[in-house]
Design an enzyme around this catalytic site. Sequence first.
Site, short mmCIF file in Angstrom:
data_model
loop_
_atom_site.label_atom_id
_atom_site.label_comp_id
_atom_site.label_asym_id
_atom_site.label_seq_id
_atom_site.Cartn_x
_atom_site.Cartn_y
_atom_site.Cartn_z
N ASP A 1 0.85 -1.20 0.00
CA ASP A 1 0.00 0.00 0.00
C ASP A 1 0.88 1.24 0.00
OD1 ASP A 1 -2.23 1.84 0.37
OD2 ASP A 1 -3.33 0.15 1.22
N ASN A 2 0.23 2.38 0.02
CA ASN A 2 0.89 3.68 0.11
C ASN A 2 0.36 4.35 1.37
OD1 ASN A 2 1.85 6.26 -0.14
ND2 ASN A 2 0.69 6.78 -1.98
N LYS B 1 4.00 0.57 -2.11
CA LYS B 1 3.58 0.15 -3.46
C LYS B 1 4.65 0.43 -4.52
CE LYS B 1 1.16 4.18 -5.33
NZ LYS B 1 -0.09 4.67 -5.94
N SER C 1 -9.03 5.47 -6.58
CA SER C 1 -10.46 5.26 -6.83
C SER C 1 -11.24 6.57 -6.79
CB SER C 1 -11.04 4.28 -5.79
OG SER C 1 -10.84 4.78 -4.49
N SER D 1 -14.13 -1.94 -12.28
CA SER D 1 -15.12 -0.99 -11.75
C SER D 1 -16.32 -0.89 -12.67
CB SER D 1 -14.48 0.40 -11.60
OG SER D 1 -15.46 1.36 -11.29
N TYR E 1 -10.74 7.90 -14.64
CA TYR E 1 -10.72 6.75 -13.73
C TYR E 1 -11.37 5.54 -14.42
CZ TYR E 1 -12.41 3.50 -10.22
OH TYR E 1 -12.72 2.35 -9.53
N LYS F 1 -11.73 7.08 3.39
CA LYS F 1 -11.99 7.47 2.00
C LYS F 1 -12.56 8.88 1.85
CE LYS F 1 -13.79 4.35 -0.79
NZ LYS F 1 -12.80 4.20 -1.87
N GLY G 1 -32.20 16.02 -4.31
CA GLY G 1 -33.58 16.05 -4.76
C GLY G 1 -33.72 15.45 -6.15
#
Length: 331
Positions: free
Chosen positions: A32-33, A54, A80, A117, A140, A179, A203
């Site tokens: 990971d970072n 990473k 992400s 994704s 992305y 996140k 709405g």
Amino acid sequence: MSIVVTGAAGFIGANLVKALNARGITDIIAVDNLTRGDKFKNLIDCEIGHYVDKHDFLALLADGAYDGEVSAILHEGACSDTMNHDGKYMMENNYQYSLALLNFCQSEEIPFLFASSAAVYGGGQVFREEREFEGPLNVYGYSKFLFDQVLRQRMAEGLTAQVAGFRYFNVYGPREQHKGRMASVAFHNFNQYRETGKVKLFGGYDGWPDGGQSRDFVSVEDVVKVNLYFLDHPEKSGIFNLGSGRAQPFNDVAVATVNACRRFEGKPALTLAELVEQGILEYTEFPDALKGKYQSFTQADIGKLRSVGYTDDFLTVEQGVDRYVDWLITR
């Protein structure tokens, strides 16, 4: 032999590490970072064999440090943030990095499970793993889309080992607190209610009523179960939607979240109409910045996932959010 989990301190990665631990597996290389240092909290109750940054991991792979040492890679690491428009960074981080890991796994003949994704579908209304329905709206989504195209080419040429990609829909659940704005609707609804006693939703827009925009919300519990199913079945490869197979409105998430909180307060559950009438659920004007860039409806076609033998039921929003709130309140 170690299992590598990239993005191991992140949302889905940390849940995978915890699930591997539950199977008695602790020889895990967590990649990971940790520039955002608070992510380490996701791994406090997990057992791992080693942690590697990473960037260092990719260099070590290229140097042959892990040749013959790894039994599988579960690749959850990625940028992400769909609002990050730095295309160079996104393609290096999501596309090139994934390509390097794919090449390593094919050369070592070991399984490679990775996070794709639902963003590859863009503004479409059909969510099936076929090229004609794919058209990402941001860089992305394009980074994920392009890697999926590479996998399709490799599959046509013939793989040396399992490669399975999962097109995650709207995942929610434990270990996503780091996140920020990219955390799930359930997480934000929970915090709004606990801080203000109210929940706010967009709405009506684009023909949808207040809070009626619908997504395929899938619990991270189910996401982990599917990943481990494929780890147990290395003969199964491909690109698969990973959602619940049902679309539920944002209103359902808000109602489930508030009522789970009310249960802890010793208060009775309320209907959507009662929440609105009592001012607990409010609607804000749909923001101009999102008009034309927003998926008002997603629903995974999980026929392909079912066709390869995955038969477990997926949690509904009501079931999954209730369990998630239990977890959040105990933290």
